[in-house]
Design a protein around this motif. Structure first.
Motif, PDB file in Angstrom:
ATOM      1  N   ASP A  36      91.584  82.650  -1.882  1.00  0.00           N
ATOM      2  CA  ASP A  36      92.003  82.149  -0.571  1.00  0.00           C
ATOM      3  C   ASP A  36      91.287  80.843  -0.223  1.00  0.00           C
ATOM      4  OD1 ASP A  36      93.641  84.351  -0.315  1.00  0.00           O
ATOM      5  OD2 ASP A  36      92.341  85.402   1.100  1.00  0.00           O
ATOM      6  N   ALA A  37      90.004  80.775  -0.513  1.00  0.00           N
ATOM      7  CA  ALA A  37      89.233  79.556  -0.235  1.00  0.00           C
ATOM      8  C   ALA A  37      89.738  78.395  -1.091  1.00  0.00           C
ATOM      9  CB  ALA A  37      87.753  79.797  -0.491  1.00  0.00           C
ATOM     10  N   THR A  38      90.062  78.676  -2.335  1.00  0.00           N
ATOM     11  CA  THR A  38      90.594  77.643  -3.232  1.00  0.00           C
ATOM     12  C   THR A  38      91.957  77.179  -2.752  1.00  0.00           C
ATOM     13  OG1 THR A  38      89.384  78.590  -5.095  1.00  0.00           O
ATOM     14  CG2 THR A  38      91.215  77.137  -5.628  1.00  0.00           C
ATOM     15  N   ALA A  39      92.804  78.126  -2.336  1.00  0.00           N
ATOM     16  CA  ALA A  39      94.136  77.775  -1.844  1.00  0.00           C
ATOM     17  C   ALA A  39      94.055  76.878  -0.611  1.00  0.00           C
ATOM     18  CB  ALA A  39      94.921  79.039  -1.517  1.00  0.00           C
ATOM     19  N   GLN A  40      93.017  77.065   0.184  1.00  0.00           N
ATOM     20  CA  GLN A  40      92.840  76.247   1.387  1.00  0.00           C
ATOM     21  C   GLN A  40      92.052  74.968   1.098  1.00  0.00           C
ATOM     22  OE1 GLN A  40      91.343  78.518   4.747  1.00  0.00           O
ATOM     23  NE2 GLN A  40      92.394  80.353   4.011  1.00  0.00           N
ATOM     24  N   ALA A  41      91.680  74.777  -0.163  1.00  0.00           N
ATOM     25  CA  ALA A  41      90.933  73.602  -0.610  1.00  0.00           C
ATOM     26  C   ALA A  41      89.631  73.416   0.174  1.00  0.00           C
ATOM     27  CB  ALA A  41      91.805  72.347  -0.538  1.00  0.00           C
ATOM     28  N   LEU A  42      88.945  74.516   0.454  1.00  0.00           N
ATOM     29  CA  LEU A  42      87.692  74.448   1.186  1.00  0.00           C
ATOM     30  C   LEU A  42      86.549  74.072   0.249  1.00  0.00           C
ATOM     31  CD1 LEU A  42      88.048  77.659   3.368  1.00  0.00           C
ATOM     32  CD2 LEU A  42      88.489  75.307   4.042  1.00  0.00           C
ATOM     33  N   LYS A  43      85.624  73.280   0.763  1.00  0.00           N
ATOM     34  CA  LYS A  43      84.475  72.853  -0.030  1.00  0.00           C
ATOM     35  C   LYS A  43      83.224  72.879   0.843  1.00  0.00           C
ATOM     36  CE  LYS A  43      87.037  69.984  -3.210  1.00  0.00           C
ATOM     37  NZ  LYS A  43      87.174  70.742  -4.392  1.00  0.00           N
ATOM     38  N   GLY A  44      82.077  72.956   0.187  1.00  0.00           N
ATOM     39  CA  GLY A  44      80.789  72.852   0.876  1.00  0.00           C
ATOM     40  C   GLY A  44      80.555  73.924   1.920  1.00  0.00           C
ATOM     41  N   ASP A  45      80.072  73.487   3.080  1.00  0.00           N
ATOM     42  CA  ASP A  45      79.718  74.417   4.162  1.00  0.00           C
ATOM     43  C   ASP A  45      80.921  75.183   4.687  1.00  0.00           C
ATOM     44  OD1 ASP A  45      77.047  73.776   3.996  1.00  0.00           O
ATOM     45  OD2 ASP A  45      77.125  72.279   5.593  1.00  0.00           O
ATOM     46  N   GLU A  46      82.096  74.519   4.709  1.00  0.00           N
ATOM     47  CA  GLU A  46      83.301  75.214   5.180  1.00  0.00           C
ATOM     48  C   GLU A  46      83.630  76.390   4.264  1.00  0.00           C
ATOM     49  OE1 GLU A  46      86.283  72.169   5.257  1.00  0.00           O
ATOM     50  OE2 GLU A  46      85.951  71.765   7.388  1.00  0.00           O
ATOM     51  N   ARG A  47      83.492  76.152   2.959  1.00  0.00           N
ATOM     52  CA  ARG A  47      83.773  77.215   1.992  1.00  0.00           C
ATOM     53  C   ARG A  47      82.763  78.353   2.147  1.00  0.00           C
ATOM     54  NH1 ARG A  47      86.747  77.226  -2.808  1.00  0.00           N
ATOM     55  NH2 ARG A  47      86.283  79.012  -4.112  1.00  0.00           N
ATOM     56  N   LYS A  48      81.493  78.020   2.310  1.00  0.00           N
ATOM     57  CA  LYS A  48      80.459  79.042   2.479  1.00  0.00           C
ATOM     58  C   LYS A  48      80.747  79.896   3.711  1.00  0.00           C
ATOM     59  CE  LYS A  48      76.628  76.529   0.356  1.00  0.00           C
ATOM     60  NZ  LYS A  48      75.348  75.850   0.601  1.00  0.00           N
TER      61      LYS A  48
END
Length: 95
Positions: A36-48
């Motif tokens: 889900d995080a990859t699909a939303q292209a989240l990185k860094g603090d947002e992903r954490k």
């Protein structure tokens, strides 16, 4: 002497199987949240932050599943008597 080894081996297998099942469920949850995080292209603090929130969410358990989980936890902690009753009560009330 060999008769003592059989029950001990059986207990070891039982506890490792319970741990494996819990670990597998956690791994599946991790895979889903990661996808889900990859699909939303989240990185860094947002992903954490997303992963933390996602992993904390619990899939609703049936009462029977909850009873098994709480019972296994109480057994793993070697709780007996009033301590076990209090633990089970608290565990079963949690969502």
């Amino acid at each position: 002497m060999k008769m003592l080894h059989v029950p001990l081996l059986a207990l070891a297998v039982l506890f490792s199987a319970q741990g494996f099942a819990a670990n597998t469920a956690q791994q599946e949850k991790m895979k889903t949240c990661n996808a889900d995080a990859t699909a939303q292209a989240l990185k860094g603090d947002e992903r954490k932050a997303f992963m933390s929130t996602c992993l904390k969410k619990q899939v609703p358990q049936t009462q029977q599943e909850k009873m098994k989980t709480c019972n296994a936890a109480a057994t793993g902690q070697s709780l007996k008597g009033d301590a076990r009753k209090a633990f089970m009560s608290d565990c079963l009330k949690k969502k």
